[in-house]
Motif scaffolding. Structure first.
Motif, PDB file in Angstrom:
ATOM      1  N   GLY A 248       0.786  -1.225   0.000  1.00  0.00           N
ATOM      2  CA  GLY A 248       0.000   0.000   0.000  1.00  0.00           C
ATOM      3  C   GLY A 248       0.816   1.271   0.000  1.00  0.00           C
ATOM      4  N   ASP A 249       0.096   2.365   0.221  1.00  0.00           N
ATOM      5  CA  ASP A 249       0.670   3.708   0.225  1.00  0.00           C
ATOM      6  C   ASP A 249       0.420   4.357   1.581  1.00  0.00           C
ATOM      7  OD1 ASP A 249      -2.080   4.422   0.049  1.00  0.00           O
ATOM      8  OD2 ASP A 249      -1.975   4.422  -2.138  1.00  0.00           O
ATOM      9  N   SER A 252      -2.181   3.094   4.120  1.00  0.00           N
ATOM     10  CA  SER A 252      -1.834   1.941   4.956  1.00  0.00           C
ATOM     11  C   SER A 252      -0.659   2.255   5.863  1.00  0.00           C
ATOM     12  CB  SER A 252      -1.511   0.727   4.082  1.00  0.00           C
ATOM     13  OG  SER A 252      -2.622   0.341   3.309  1.00  0.00           O
ATOM     14  N   ALA A 288       3.861  -0.735   3.362  1.00  0.00           N
ATOM     15  CA  ALA A 288       3.312   0.452   2.699  1.00  0.00           C
ATOM     16  C   ALA A 288       4.227   1.636   2.961  1.00  0.00           C
ATOM     17  CB  ALA A 288       1.904   0.748   3.217  1.00  0.00           C
ATOM     18  N   ASN A 292       3.764   6.134  -2.283  1.00  0.00           N
ATOM     19  CA  ASN A 292       4.130   5.023  -3.159  1.00  0.00           C
ATOM     20  C   ASN A 292       3.110   4.838  -4.270  1.00  0.00           C
ATOM     21  OD1 ASN A 292       4.510   1.607  -3.396  1.00  0.00           O
ATOM     22  ND2 ASN A 292       6.294   2.937  -3.398  1.00  0.00           N
ATOM     23  N   ARG A 293       3.587   4.382  -5.422  1.00  0.00           N
ATOM     24  CA  ARG A 293       2.729   4.133  -6.579  1.00  0.00           C
ATOM     25  C   ARG A 293       2.967   2.714  -7.098  1.00  0.00           C
ATOM     26  NH1 ARG A 293       3.817   9.355 -10.373  1.00  0.00           N
ATOM     27  NH2 ARG A 293       5.972   8.869  -9.819  1.00  0.00           N
ATOM     28  N   ILE A 294       2.012   2.203  -7.848  1.00  0.00           N
ATOM     29  CA  ILE A 294       2.145   0.872  -8.430  1.00  0.00           C
ATOM     30  C   ILE A 294       2.980   0.901  -9.701  1.00  0.00           C
ATOM     31  CG2 ILE A 294       0.863  -0.953  -9.620  1.00  0.00           C
ATOM     32  CD1 ILE A 294      -1.291  -0.742  -7.567  1.00  0.00           C
ATOM     33  N   ASN A 302       8.404   1.643  -7.263  1.00  0.00           N
ATOM     34  CA  ASN A 302       7.035   1.280  -7.579  1.00  0.00           C
ATOM     35  C   ASN A 302       6.713  -0.121  -7.069  1.00  0.00           C
ATOM     36  OD1 ASN A 302       7.210  -0.768 -10.021  1.00  0.00           O
ATOM     37  ND2 ASN A 302       8.742   0.813 -10.453  1.00  0.00           N
ATOM     38  N   ALA A 303       5.425  -0.385  -6.872  1.00  0.00           N
ATOM     39  CA  ALA A 303       5.010  -1.652  -6.258  1.00  0.00           C
ATOM     40  C   ALA A 303       5.380  -2.860  -7.102  1.00  0.00           C
ATOM     41  CB  ALA A 303       3.503  -1.634  -5.994  1.00  0.00           C
ATOM     42  N   GLU A 324      -3.699  -0.111  -3.201  1.00  0.00           N
ATOM     43  CA  GLU A 324      -2.786   0.880  -3.757  1.00  0.00           C
ATOM     44  C   GLU A 324      -3.251   1.238  -5.163  1.00  0.00           C
ATOM     45  OE1 GLU A 324       1.993   1.812  -3.931  1.00  0.00           O
ATOM     46  OE2 GLU A 324       1.317  -0.168  -3.285  1.00  0.00           O
ATOM     47  N   ASN A 327      -2.381   7.038  -5.776  1.00  0.00           N
ATOM     48  CA  ASN A 327      -1.321   7.971  -6.164  1.00  0.00           C
ATOM     49  C   ASN A 327      -1.029   7.908  -7.656  1.00  0.00           C
ATOM     50  OD1 ASN A 327      -0.896   9.008  -3.559  1.00  0.00           O
ATOM     51  ND2 ASN A 327       0.379   7.254  -3.022  1.00  0.00           N
ATOM     52  N   LEU A 369     -10.360   1.389  -4.130  1.00  0.00           N
ATOM     53  CA  LEU A 369      -9.691   2.651  -3.816  1.00  0.00           C
ATOM     54  C   LEU A 369     -10.681   3.647  -3.234  1.00  0.00           C
ATOM     55  CD1 LEU A 369      -7.532   2.967  -7.055  1.00  0.00           C
ATOM     56  CD2 LEU A 369      -6.966   1.821  -4.889  1.00  0.00           C
TER      57      LEU A 369
END
Length: 453
Positions: A248-249, A252, A288, A292-294, A302-303, A324, A327, A369
């Protein structure tokens, strides 16, 4: 300086549910109807206990009980002067940190990360103890609980650039959902400013000159609300003890939660599970980080890039919750073309996460989301980003990629204005939640997810 006191204290798919416990665990939950109606609901907490006829299930194994996502420390989150110099950091410095573990055990191991370091990280001495009165964010420890940590039998170790190091196992009694103090001394510090940390600790740590690893109190220490270097605590636990990781970002990581309060939603999920049969055998790992971004790097990799490091490589992980993507939507241009692209790319990325986790036998649960209308800068006048959020959520709910879905959006949105958070649940910015909002998320996660895989 007081001397060190060494003491001896211390995918497979879903399986059928147990109806009675399912009713109890479902009370008060906001669970997506699709998941609830499925004919393949995961087994609930508990289940048959290990017996002599099943030695593999009773054999102990290492399980992560606390984690923090390693990040490259930004200039504004570096240790304050004099602990950061022109070309080195933490020279002749003691760092004392508290972390809240999830499951307990009688043997522990620590992991230290130099993931973003460009030079070796020399650790001169490390100790563990129980914090005074069991509290988070304190600089004192309980008398008689200090224990020295070793690495291949030695007091000191060096973590190569980009690597991590695992300590020797240590006999140390640790109860579930309690705090642990870890104290580290670096005589020479790290010979660069590329420091690995987790800035969004929401927990107070302490810095002081000299070796204080054996001291009960760090008198005169400087408080900082960041974690540095420490990335994991593991416990040796029974085979039926396993972990759920959260990808997560900041939602979380706990922005809007209480410093030293451990009331992020993963913390509150842990508290809730502990009140259910078998819940003490479920570790909750918060992987998290704010921003953060996927799809693209931001605050941290990135995730998709960090999935192996932060989830798949961790001890005892059986389940993964993916929450996530906000963002990615909020930082993409507010144009029809850019938002169509981020919608398609997020859906493809979720599929990749599921495929890669399933290859390791990990069940993957998707979370919708949550709203951000009213937030600056994510809310755009034409509502293009909200249209993207709705499209992504519709896919999460009906796309059949995840093993199950939890509808965080439905749980915290304003019924009178579904593009906004409920006014009583956000922290003032219409994006992040307050502790009650995080409690609502935790209460929405089905306890039935965490049965035997």
């Amino acid at each position: 300086m007081k001397s060190l006191r060494l003491t001896h204290s211390l995918r497979s798919r879903r399986t059928p549910a147990v109806a009675g416990l399912a009713h109890a665990a479902a009370t008060g939950l906001c669970v997506l109807a699709l998941a609830a109606a499925s004919s393949a609901v995961p087994a609930l907490l508990g289940g048959p206990q290990p017996t002599a006829a099943a030695p593999a299930r009773s054999a102990p194994h290492w399980v992560d009980t606390w984690t923090s996502m390693p990040q490259l420390t930004e200039p504004g989150n570096m240790p304050p002067a004099p602990f950061t110099g022109e070309s080195a950091v933490l020279v002749d410095t003691t760092l004392r940190q508290t972390v809240r573990v999830s499951t307990g055990g009688e043997r522990i191991r620590l992991r230290f990360s130099n993931a973003f370091g460009t030079t070796p990280l020399p650790l001169t001495a490390v100790t563990v103890a129980l914090p005074q009165d069991g509290r988070a964010g304190v600089d004192a420890v309980e008398p008689g609980t200090l224990r020295e940590v070793t690495f291949a039998g030695r007091r000191s170790t060096t973590v190569p650039a980009g690597a991590q190091v695992v300590s020797d196992p240590l006999d140390f009694g640790l109860r579930p959902a309690t705090n642990l103090t870890v104290t580290t001394y670096l005589a020479n510090g790290q010979a660069s400013l590329a420091l690995t940390s987790h800035p969004g600790s929401r927990t107070t740590s302490y810095l002081r000159a000299g070796d204080g690893t054996g001291e009960r109190e760090l008198t005169g220490a400087t408080p900082v609300n960041h974690w540095y270097l420490l990335s994991d605590v593991e416990v040796l636990a029974g085979r039926d003890t396993r972990a759920v990781a959260v990808l997560g970002d900041s939602l979380s990581d706990g922005r809007g939660s209480t410093t030293n309060g451990n009331n992020r939603w993963p913390d509150q999920l842990l508290d809730r599970l502990r009140g259910l049969p078998g819940g003490k055998r479920v570790a909750v790992l918060n992987q998290a980080a704010g921003g953060n971004r996927i799809l693209n790097d931001g605050l941290g990799p990135n995730a998709l890039a960090r999935l192996d490091r932060d989830v798949l490589a961790h001890s005892g992980v059986s389940w993964l919750i993916v929450f996530e993507g906000v963002n990615d939507i909020g930082t993409a241009e507010a144009t029809p073309a850019a938002q169509r692209r981020v919608t398609d790319d997020l859906i493809a990325a979720y599929r990749q996460i599921v495929v890669r986790a399933h290859a390791q036998g990990i069940r993957v649960y998707g979370a919708t989301l949550t709203p951000f209308r009213g937030n600056t800068p994510y809310d755009d006048p034409a509502g293009l980003r909200e249209t993207t959020r709705q499209a992504v959520n519709a896919w999460i709910r009906t796309g059949d990629a995840f093993d199950a879905v939890v509808d965080f959006d439905r749980a915290v949105r304003d019924p009178a204005d579904p593009g906004r958070l409920r006014p009583d649940l956000h922290d003032g910015d219409w994006l992040h939640l307050n502790p009650e909002g995080y409690r609502t998320l935790a209460a929405t996660v089905p306890a039935s997810w965490f049965g035997r895989p």
